[in-house]
Design a protein around this motif. Sequence first.
Motif, PDB file in Angstrom:
ATOM      1  N   LEU A   9      26.879 -20.046  -8.481  1.00  0.00           N
ATOM      2  CA  LEU A   9      28.043 -19.157  -8.594  1.00  0.00           C
ATOM      3  C   LEU A   9      27.522 -17.726  -8.541  1.00  0.00           C
ATOM      4  CD1 LEU A   9      29.963 -20.988 -11.461  1.00  0.00           C
ATOM      5  CD2 LEU A   9      30.489 -20.993  -9.045  1.00  0.00           C
ATOM      6  N   LEU A  10      27.700 -17.086  -7.428  1.00  0.00           N
ATOM      7  CA  LEU A  10      27.159 -15.740  -7.254  1.00  0.00           C
ATOM      8  C   LEU A  10      28.083 -14.711  -7.888  1.00  0.00           C
ATOM      9  CD1 LEU A  10      26.000 -16.033  -3.559  1.00  0.00           C
ATOM     10  CD2 LEU A  10      24.673 -16.362  -5.640  1.00  0.00           C
ATOM     11  N   PRO A  11      27.555 -13.723  -8.520  1.00  0.00           N
ATOM     12  CA  PRO A  11      28.389 -12.694  -9.193  1.00  0.00           C
ATOM     13  C   PRO A  11      29.293 -11.947  -8.236  1.00  0.00           C
ATOM     14  CG  PRO A  11      26.097 -12.576  -9.935  1.00  0.00           C
ATOM     15  CD  PRO A  11      26.110 -13.497  -8.763  1.00  0.00           C
ATOM     16  N   LEU A  12      28.963 -11.929  -6.947  1.00  0.00           N
ATOM     17  CA  LEU A  12      29.790 -11.156  -6.013  1.00  0.00           C
ATOM     18  C   LEU A  12      30.821 -12.007  -5.300  1.00  0.00           C
ATOM     19  CD1 LEU A  12      27.050  -8.871  -4.408  1.00  0.00           C
ATOM     20  CD2 LEU A  12      28.621  -8.350  -6.285  1.00  0.00           C
ATOM     21  N   MET A  13      31.215 -13.190  -5.886  1.00  0.00           N
ATOM     22  CA  MET A  13      32.259 -14.038  -5.287  1.00  0.00           C
ATOM     23  C   MET A  13      33.600 -13.316  -5.300  1.00  0.00           C
ATOM     24  SD  MET A  13      31.477 -17.861  -6.686  1.00  0.00           S
ATOM     25  CE  MET A  13      30.034 -18.763  -6.154  1.00  0.00           C
ATOM     26  N   LEU A  14      34.506 -13.847  -4.491  1.00  0.00           N
ATOM     27  CA  LEU A  14      35.842 -13.256  -4.389  1.00  0.00           C
ATOM     28  C   LEU A  14      36.525 -13.248  -5.738  1.00  0.00           C
ATOM     29  CD1 LEU A  14      38.095 -12.177  -2.531  1.00  0.00           C
ATOM     30  CD2 LEU A  14      38.871 -14.544  -2.280  1.00  0.00           C
ATOM     31  N   VAL A  15      37.079 -12.113  -6.118  1.00  0.00           N
ATOM     32  CA  VAL A  15      37.745 -11.962  -7.411  1.00  0.00           C
ATOM     33  C   VAL A  15      39.179 -12.436  -7.274  1.00  0.00           C
ATOM     34  CG1 VAL A  15      38.495 -10.344  -9.186  1.00  0.00           C
ATOM     35  CG2 VAL A  15      36.276 -10.045  -8.061  1.00  0.00           C
ATOM     36  N   LEU A  16      39.582 -13.432  -8.107  1.00  0.00           N
ATOM     37  CA  LEU A  16      40.953 -13.941  -8.127  1.00  0.00           C
ATOM     38  C   LEU A  16      41.499 -13.826  -9.533  1.00  0.00           C
ATOM     39  CD1 LEU A  16      40.592 -17.160  -5.962  1.00  0.00           C
ATOM     40  CD2 LEU A  16      41.531 -14.944  -5.299  1.00  0.00           C
ATOM     41  N   PRO A  17      42.798 -13.649  -9.689  1.00  0.00           N
ATOM     42  CA  PRO A  17      43.370 -13.530 -11.034  1.00  0.00           C
ATOM     43  C   PRO A  17      43.211 -14.835 -11.798  1.00  0.00           C
ATOM     44  CG  PRO A  17      45.088 -13.711  -9.386  1.00  0.00           C
ATOM     45  CD  PRO A  17      43.823 -13.506  -8.647  1.00  0.00           C
ATOM     46  N   ALA A  18      43.000 -14.740 -13.088  1.00  0.00           N
ATOM     47  CA  ALA A  18      42.851 -15.924 -13.935  1.00  0.00           C
ATOM     48  C   ALA A  18      44.184 -16.622 -14.082  1.00  0.00           C
ATOM     49  CB  ALA A  18      42.323 -15.514 -15.315  1.00  0.00           C
ATOM     50  N   SER A  19      44.159 -18.002 -14.158  1.00  0.00           N
ATOM     51  CA  SER A  19      45.399 -18.772 -14.287  1.00  0.00           C
ATOM     52  C   SER A  19      45.902 -18.747 -15.710  1.00  0.00           C
ATOM     53  CB  SER A  19      45.141 -20.219 -13.858  1.00  0.00           C
ATOM     54  OG  SER A  19      44.125 -20.761 -14.657  1.00  0.00           O
ATOM     55  N   ASN A  20      47.243 -18.803 -15.893  1.00  0.00           N
ATOM     56  CA  ASN A  20      47.853 -18.834 -17.210  1.00  0.00           C
ATOM     57  C   ASN A  20      47.772 -20.231 -17.773  1.00  0.00           C
ATOM     58  OD1 ASN A  20      48.584 -16.133 -17.046  1.00  0.00           O
ATOM     59  ND2 ASN A  20      50.463 -16.639 -15.931  1.00  0.00           N
ATOM     60  N   THR A  21      47.507 -20.383 -19.031  1.00  0.00           N
ATOM     61  CA  THR A  21      47.432 -21.681 -19.693  1.00  0.00           C
ATOM     62  C   THR A  21      48.248 -21.625 -20.961  1.00  0.00           C
ATOM     63  OG1 THR A  21      45.412 -21.033 -20.844  1.00  0.00           O
ATOM     64  CG2 THR A  21      45.130 -22.211 -18.779  1.00  0.00           C
ATOM     65  N   ASP A  69      37.252 -19.581  -6.982  1.00  0.00           N
ATOM     66  CA  ASP A  69      35.934 -18.979  -7.187  1.00  0.00           C
ATOM     67  C   ASP A  69      35.878 -18.258  -8.528  1.00  0.00           C
ATOM     68  OD1 ASP A  69      35.057 -19.862  -4.704  1.00  0.00           O
ATOM     69  OD2 ASP A  69      35.904 -18.105  -3.698  1.00  0.00           O
ATOM     70  N   SER A  70      34.679 -17.796  -8.874  1.00  0.00           N
ATOM     71  CA  SER A  70      34.521 -17.083 -10.151  1.00  0.00           C
ATOM     72  C   SER A  70      35.170 -15.703 -10.076  1.00  0.00           C
ATOM     73  CB  SER A  70      33.046 -16.941 -10.490  1.00  0.00           C
ATOM     74  OG  SER A  70      32.404 -16.102  -9.550  1.00  0.00           O
ATOM     75  N   SER A  71      35.600 -15.240 -11.227  1.00  0.00           N
ATOM     76  CA  SER A  71      36.234 -13.927 -11.299  1.00  0.00           C
ATOM     77  C   SER A  71      35.860 -13.278 -12.635  1.00  0.00           C
ATOM     78  CB  SER A  71      37.757 -14.053 -11.183  1.00  0.00           C
ATOM     79  OG  SER A  71      38.259 -14.905 -12.193  1.00  0.00           O
ATOM     80  N   PRO A  72      35.837 -11.949 -12.709  1.00  0.00           N
ATOM     81  CA  PRO A  72      35.455 -11.268 -13.954  1.00  0.00           C
ATOM     82  C   PRO A  72      36.577 -11.340 -14.984  1.00  0.00           C
ATOM     83  CG  PRO A  72      36.046  -9.670 -12.277  1.00  0.00           C
ATOM     84  CD  PRO A  72      36.070 -11.005 -11.602  1.00  0.00           C
ATOM     85  N   VAL A  73      36.205 -11.384 -16.254  1.00  0.00           N
ATOM     86  CA  VAL A  73      37.166 -11.432 -17.340  1.00  0.00           C
ATOM     87  C   VAL A  73      36.514 -10.838 -18.586  1.00  0.00           C
ATOM     88  CG1 VAL A  73      36.459 -13.749 -18.062  1.00  0.00           C
ATOM     89  CG2 VAL A  73      38.771 -12.944 -18.574  1.00  0.00           C
ATOM     90  N   SER A  74      37.312 -10.233 -19.453  1.00  0.00           N
ATOM     91  CA  SER A  74      36.806  -9.654 -20.691  1.00  0.00           C
ATOM     92  C   SER A  74      37.137 -10.582 -21.850  1.00  0.00           C
ATOM     93  CB  SER A  74      37.434  -8.275 -20.928  1.00  0.00           C
ATOM     94  OG  SER A  74      37.000  -7.728 -22.163  1.00  0.00           O
ATOM     95  N   LYS A  75      36.121 -10.923 -22.664  1.00  0.00           N
ATOM     96  CA  LYS A  75      36.288 -11.798 -23.812  1.00  0.00           C
ATOM     97  C   LYS A  75      35.704 -11.110 -25.045  1.00  0.00           C
ATOM     98  CE  LYS A  75      37.895 -16.003 -22.661  1.00  0.00           C
ATOM     99  NZ  LYS A  75      38.967 -16.702 -23.392  1.00  0.00           N
ATOM    100  N   ASN A  76      36.608 -10.804 -26.011  1.00  0.00           N
ATOM    101  CA  ASN A  76      36.185 -10.152 -27.249  1.00  0.00           C
ATOM    102  C   ASN A  76      35.352  -8.908 -26.978  1.00  0.00           C
ATOM    103  OD1 ASN A  76      37.408 -12.209 -28.802  1.00  0.00           O
ATOM    104  ND2 ASN A  76      35.565 -13.477 -28.621  1.00  0.00           N
ATOM    105  N   GLY A  77      35.769  -8.126 -26.006  1.00  0.00           N
ATOM    106  CA  GLY A  77      35.105  -6.874 -25.691  1.00  0.00           C
ATOM    107  C   GLY A  77      33.882  -7.028 -24.815  1.00  0.00           C
ATOM    108  N   ALA A  78      33.503  -8.281 -24.459  1.00  0.00           N
ATOM    109  CA  ALA A  78      32.324  -8.496 -23.612  1.00  0.00           C
ATOM    110  C   ALA A  78      32.782  -8.908 -22.222  1.00  0.00           C
ATOM    111  CB  ALA A  78      31.419  -9.563 -24.214  1.00  0.00           C
TER     112      ALA A  78
END
Length: 457
Positions: free
Chosen positions: A9-21, A89-98
Amino acid sequence: MFTRLLFWLLPLMLVLPASNTRAANSGTPSGSKLYIESSLDNANPWVGQQVRLTYTLFFSGTAPQIEDKSQPEHPGIWAREITPENYIDSSPVSKNGALFRKAIIKQLRLAPLQSGKLTVTGYRLRCLVPQQGEASLDSRNDVETIVTAPPATLQARALPKPAPADFSGAVGHFTLAVSPANSTIHAGEPLNLSVTISGKGNLDATPPLTVLLPEGIQREASATPPDTVAAKGSTSSVSTTMTLVASKEGAFRFVPVKFIAFDPESGRYETVASNAIAIRVTAGLAATPQPPPAAAMPLRDDAKAPDASNGPLIALMSAAVLALIFGLHIRYTKRHKRAGTANKTRDEAKPSRPAATPAPATSAKTDGKSPQSLRNELYEALKKTGIGNPAGLTSNELGKLMREKRVKAQTIAEVMALLSGIDHALYALGEASPEKLEAMNRNAARIMASLSSGKQQ
């Protein structure tokens, strides 16, 4: 043997919005740089209702190399994995400030088989994290880590009671569509009916269908072809085929099938009916009439068998009849000879004339085949070109199939003209002349020879 799900999983993969759960669990502290989250799109489904379970990997830094270590355990729950091609694909997300990156690594379609609290547990991943912090094809120095997914819990609700007597067991929101192979058939011929159920719900196979047929049309009791099941995202579909047979002529319009399903959105049992279809049934193909078998005439009650005592009298009468016939024959022979001698004498007295060439005799009837036999042989010749059931096709349908089989245009026109002539000979008033039947036989032989030779456009 472990199944490799995801490589790098490369850090520069296409950024997609996270799914709602709607429900999510994480078994790893938020300070960890590598953990799994389990999420359900519906944690409180009805029994039989389809839900989706998603396993999401969170990581920071270099993407790890991962593979399944164990499969989830799900007692009391039907489960089917969604193909990996549907993962994002993988996408960036913030968890507890990280800052993390996340990737969906496994998805399952679930359906509770019983009510109550049900849990999916035991899913683990083997992760290889590069020691230098950079992705490399050499994994000998990578750090191995086993990551366990937290349990996913369902609180399944029992279906309302009482359920209808014809409840199929399907739970979801569905549509039912049918399509006949032909709109016009002959009486006695089979008709294939394609049936497709689709919608949002669990369709592992075709649910039991209620068949609604008008008088004069029956379902053929034959082996049912295998179901064709397809699933894409939250929707599913299943297709099957049933065969109908019409026993009488007429025009029929009817809704052939339906079933009862439980709709989770409304919380009620709903009847799902198919679209209406229109079928026209024409007369069956005329068969060549066969003479009835000869049967012995029964003796009447007042008829008596010859008495054995009358035998000599019967023999004497038979001998007298034979003698009379023999005498008449000799008398006729003598008279014929005398007349022939007289005619010969008169002919010799006349002057001789050149003999006229006799006109060719015209046969009173042809030795060719009947129109019905010609039509049957023509249908067999058409079947050999790849046309399955020419007897059940209209002229337009037959012409279209012959063009698809690349039959010559001239041959197609001749086939249509021959069939029209055969119908006229069979059903028109009066009988066809011997000359017309002879010409029809010649044309049929030439056309069938052209079909069997395989000449194409």
